[in-house]
Design a protein around this motif. Structure first.
Motif, short mmCIF file in Angstrom:
data_model
loop_
_atom_site.label_atom_id
_atom_site.label_comp_id
_atom_site.label_asym_id
_atom_site.label_seq_id
_atom_site.Cartn_x
_atom_site.Cartn_y
_atom_site.Cartn_z
N ARG A 60 0.83 -1.21 0.00
CA ARG A 60 0.00 0.00 0.00
C ARG A 60 0.86 1.25 0.00
O ARG A 60 0.54 2.24 -0.68
CB ARG A 60 -0.92 -0.02 1.22
N ALA A 61 1.97 1.22 0.75
CA ALA A 61 2.87 2.37 0.76
C ALA A 61 3.48 2.58 -0.62
O ALA A 61 3.60 3.72 -1.11
CB ALA A 61 3.96 2.17 1.81
N ALA A 62 3.88 1.48 -1.28
CA ALA A 62 4.46 1.60 -2.62
C ALA A 62 3.42 2.11 -3.61
O ALA A 62 3.73 2.93 -4.48
CB ALA A 62 5.00 0.24 -3.07
N ASP A 63 2.18 1.64 -3.49
CA ASP A 63 1.11 2.12 -4.36
C ASP A 63 0.91 3.62 -4.21
O ASP A 63 0.75 4.36 -5.19
CB ASP A 63 -0.20 1.40 -4.05
N ALA A 64 0.91 4.07 -2.96
CA ALA A 64 0.71 5.50 -2.72
C ALA A 64 1.85 6.31 -3.30
O ALA A 64 1.63 7.37 -3.92
CB ALA A 64 0.58 5.74 -1.21
N ALA A 65 3.10 5.82 -3.12
CA ALA A 65 4.25 6.54 -3.66
C ALA A 65 4.20 6.57 -5.18
O ALA A 65 4.45 7.60 -5.81
CB ALA A 65 5.54 5.89 -3.18
N ALA A 66 3.84 5.43 -5.79
CA ALA A 66 3.77 5.38 -7.25
C ALA A 66 2.67 6.30 -7.77
O ALA A 66 2.84 6.97 -8.79
CB ALA A 66 3.52 3.94 -7.71
N ALA A 67 1.54 6.33 -7.07
CA ALA A 67 0.45 7.20 -7.50
C ALA A 67 0.88 8.66 -7.48
O ALA A 67 0.56 9.44 -8.38
CB ALA A 67 -0.77 6.99 -6.60
N GLY A 68 1.65 9.03 -6.45
CA GLY A 68 2.15 10.39 -6.39
C GLY A 68 3.10 10.71 -7.53
O GLY A 68 3.04 11.78 -8.14
N GLU A 69 3.99 9.74 -7.85
CA GLU A 69 4.93 9.96 -8.95
C GLU A 69 4.20 10.05 -10.29
O GLU A 69 4.56 10.86 -11.15
CB GLU A 69 5.95 8.83 -8.98
N VAL A 70 3.19 9.20 -10.47
CA VAL A 70 2.41 9.24 -11.71
C VAL A 70 1.70 10.58 -11.85
O VAL A 70 1.67 11.18 -12.93
CB VAL A 70 1.40 8.08 -11.75
N ALA A 71 1.12 11.06 -10.76
CA ALA A 71 0.42 12.34 -10.81
C ALA A 71 1.39 13.47 -11.18
O ALA A 71 1.07 14.33 -12.00
CB ALA A 71 -0.24 12.63 -9.46
N GLU A 72 2.60 13.44 -10.58
CA GLU A 72 3.59 14.46 -10.92
C GLU A 72 4.01 14.34 -12.38
O GLU A 72 4.19 15.35 -13.08
CB GLU A 72 4.81 14.31 -10.01
N ALA A 73 4.16 13.09 -12.86
CA ALA A 73 4.55 12.89 -14.26
C ALA A 73 3.48 13.37 -15.21
O ALA A 73 3.77 13.93 -16.27
CB ALA A 73 4.86 11.41 -14.51
N GLU A 74 2.21 13.16 -14.84
CA GLU A 74 1.12 13.62 -15.70
C GLU A 74 1.11 15.13 -15.81
O GLU A 74 0.86 15.69 -16.88
CB GLU A 74 -0.22 13.12 -15.15
N VAL A 75 1.39 15.79 -14.71
CA VAL A 75 1.46 17.25 -14.75
C VAL A 75 2.63 17.70 -15.62
O VAL A 75 2.49 18.56 -16.50
CB VAL A 75 1.59 17.82 -13.33
N ALA A 76 3.80 17.08 -15.40
CA ALA A 76 4.99 17.48 -16.16
C ALA A 76 4.83 17.16 -17.64
O ALA A 76 5.34 17.87 -18.51
CB ALA A 76 6.22 16.77 -15.60
N ALA A 77 4.11 16.07 -17.93
CA ALA A 77 3.98 15.63 -19.32
C ALA A 77 3.14 16.57 -20.16
O ALA A 77 3.20 16.55 -21.38
CB ALA A 77 3.39 14.23 -19.38
N THR A 78 2.34 17.41 -19.53
CA THR A 78 1.45 18.31 -20.27
C THR A 78 1.63 19.77 -19.88
O THR A 78 0.81 20.61 -20.24
CB THR A 78 -0.02 17.91 -20.04
N ALA A 79 2.70 20.06 -19.15
CA ALA A 79 2.88 21.42 -18.64
C ALA A 79 3.58 22.34 -19.63
O ALA A 79 3.69 23.54 -19.40
CB ALA A 79 3.68 21.39 -17.32
N GLY A 80 4.09 21.77 -20.73
CA GLY A 80 4.78 22.58 -21.71
C GLY A 80 3.83 23.24 -22.69
O GLY A 80 2.61 23.11 -22.58
N PRO A 81 4.37 23.92 -23.69
CA PRO A 81 3.51 24.59 -24.67
C PRO A 81 2.69 23.59 -25.46
O PRO A 81 3.17 22.50 -25.81
CB PRO A 81 4.53 25.32 -25.57
N ASN A 82 1.46 23.96 -25.72
CA ASN A 82 0.55 23.11 -26.51
C ASN A 82 0.34 21.73 -25.92
O ASN A 82 0.12 20.76 -26.63
CB ASN A 82 1.04 23.00 -27.95
N GLY A 83 0.43 21.63 -24.59
CA GLY A 83 0.18 20.35 -23.95
C GLY A 83 1.32 19.36 -24.04
O GLY A 83 1.16 18.20 -23.66
#
Length: 345
Positions: A60-83
Motif C-alpha cells: 500500500r505504501a508503494a502504491d501510494a508513492a507510485a500514485a504520487g509519482e504518476v500524478a507528478e509525471a502527468e502534470v509534467a507531461a502536459t505542462a509545456g507549450p501546446n500540452g
C-alpha cells in the motif's frame, strides 16, 4: 489432523481392550503429538499473518508513492507549450510527440484504387532476388489488392544541418499512374521541417524528383496537421488540389480531395531508419520501384549536399478545359495537358 486421527484409533483400541497397556501408551503418545502439532500450526499461522500484514502495508505504501509519482509525471507531461512535456529541450520524447502532433492528414483522389498498405509486412513477404548485377525485392502479386485508410504509416526523425525533420513514409502496394509507368511497390515521403525550437518551419511535398519546400504559414492544415493531396495513381503529394506536370512528355498528376481520407496520427508508428536488405535493393518484380529504406534511401529529407526546391510546385493545365491532348502510348490513349508536352511557355 493425522495425529488426531491416530490418537482416535488408539482410543478405540483402549475401549475394545481396557486392560491392555499397549493402546493406552499409544493413546498418550499420539495425544501429545497431536497437541504439539496443533500448537505448531497456531504459531505458524500467527507468523504468516504478521508477515502478510507487513507485505500488505509495504504494497500500500508503494502504491501510494507510485500514485504520487504518476500524478507528478502527468502534470509534467502536459505542462509545456501546446500540452507537450515541460522543458522540451530536456525531454527525449519530444521528437516522437511532435511526430504525432504534425502527422499529415492524407487526402485522396476519388478515383484512387490503391490506398496505403503495411510496408514492414510487405518487406517480410517479398522474395529477395539477385539478377543482372543488382538486388531487388519481388513482392507477392496478391499484395496489389491490399490497402486501406487504416494502414500503418512509419515515421523517422532525421537531423540535417542543425535542423530536425519529421519524415513520414507511406507505402502503396501498386502504382497504376499510366500504362507505361505501372509498377508494384510505391514508397512515398512527406516531411515536416522543424525550427531549432521545435516549431514547424515548412512542409516538404514529394512529387517526382526533388521535394518542394512550402513555408509553414502557407501550408493547408487541419487541427494543426498538414494536409497533403495525394495524386491519383502515382501517389505523389501536393500542397493543394490541381493538375501538376510530371515531366516533359510524362503526363500530368491529378490531385484532389473528395476521396478517402487518412489521418495518419491514428495509425502512426516509429519506423526503423533502414531495413535488413542489401544497400540499393529495389522494390518490385523488375526492380523498377523505389529503393528499400536503408541507410538514407527513402528516409532522408533530401540527399546530402542538395536542397529542396523552394515554394509550391508549378500548376499545370492538365485536364482542365480545352487545353488537353490525347496521345497514344504503346497503343493506349493517355490524356495529358499541353504543359506536360511542352506546348505552353
Amino acid at each position: 489432523e493425522a495425529a488426531r486421527g491416530r490418537a482416535s484409533d488408539a482410543a478405540d483400541l483402549m475401549t475394545a481392550a481396557p486392560g491392555d497397556a499397549g493402546p493406552g501408551s499409544a493413546f498418550a503418545h499420539l495425544s501429545a503429538a497431536a497437541g504439539r502439532a496443533e500448537q505448531e500450526h497456531r504459531d505458524t499461522r500467527r507468523r504468516a499473518e504478521r508477515e502478510a500484514t507487513e507485505i500488505v502495508r509495504r504494497c500500500r505504501a508503494a502504491d501510494a508513492a507510485a500514485a504520487g509519482e504518476v500524478a507528478e509525471a502527468e502534470v509534467a507531461a502536459t505542462a509545456g507549450p501546446n500540452g507537450l512535456p515541460a522543458g522540451l529541450s530536456e525531454v527525449d520524447i519530444q521528437p516522437v510527440a511532435l511526430a504525432w502532433k504534425y502527422a499529415p492528414h492524407l487526402r485522396f483522389h476519388p478515383d484512387e484504387r490503391h490506398l496505403p498498405a503495411d510496408l514492414a509486412a510487405a518487406l517480410r513477404r517479398g522474395d529477395l532476388v539477385f539478377r543482372d548485377g543488382r538486388w531487388f525485392l519481388d513482392l507477392p502479386d496478391g499484395d496489389r489488392a491490399l490497402g486501406g485508410t487504416d494502414a500503418p504509416v512509419d515515421f523517422t526523425v532525421v537531423e540535417r544541418d542543425g535542423r530536425r525533420y519529421l519524415m513520414y513514409r507511406v507505402w502503396y502496394s501498386y502504382n497504376d499512374k499510366t500504362a507505361f509507368g505501372d509498377h508494384e511497390g510505391d514508397l512515398e515521403l512527406f516531411g515536416v521541417e522543424l525550427d531549432r525550437d521545435g516549431t514547424p518551419a515548412a512542409a516538404l511535398y514529394y512529387g517526382h524528383g526533388k521535394p518542394h519546400r512550402v513555408p509553414w504559414d502557407e501550408v493547408e492544415r487541419e487541427g494543426g496537421h498538414p494536409v497533403p493531396y495525394v495524386a491519383s495513381g502515382s501517389h505523389a503529394s501536393y500542397p493543394e488540389p490541381g493538375h501538376y506536370p510530371i515531366a516533359k512528355g510524362l503526363g500530368t498528376d491529378q490531385a484532389a480531395g473528395g476521396g478517402p481520407r487518412q489521418d495518419t496520427e491514428d495509425t502512426l508508428r516509429p519506423g526503423p531508419a533502414h531495413y535488413d536488405h542489401p544497400p540499393g535493393t529495389r522494390l518490385g518484380e523488375d526492380g523498377g520501384s523505389p529503393a528499400v529504406p536503408n541507410t538514407g534511401a527513402n528516409t532522408e529529407p533530401f540527399p546530402a549536399g542538395s536542397a529542396p526546391i523552394e515554394g509550391a510546385p508549378d500548376r499545370g493545365d492538365g485536364l482542365d478545359g480545352t487545353l488537353r491532348d490525347v496521345v497514344e502510348v504503346a497503343g493506349t490513349p493517355v490524356t495529358i495537358g499541353r504543359d506536360a508536352l511542352g506546348l505552353l511557355p
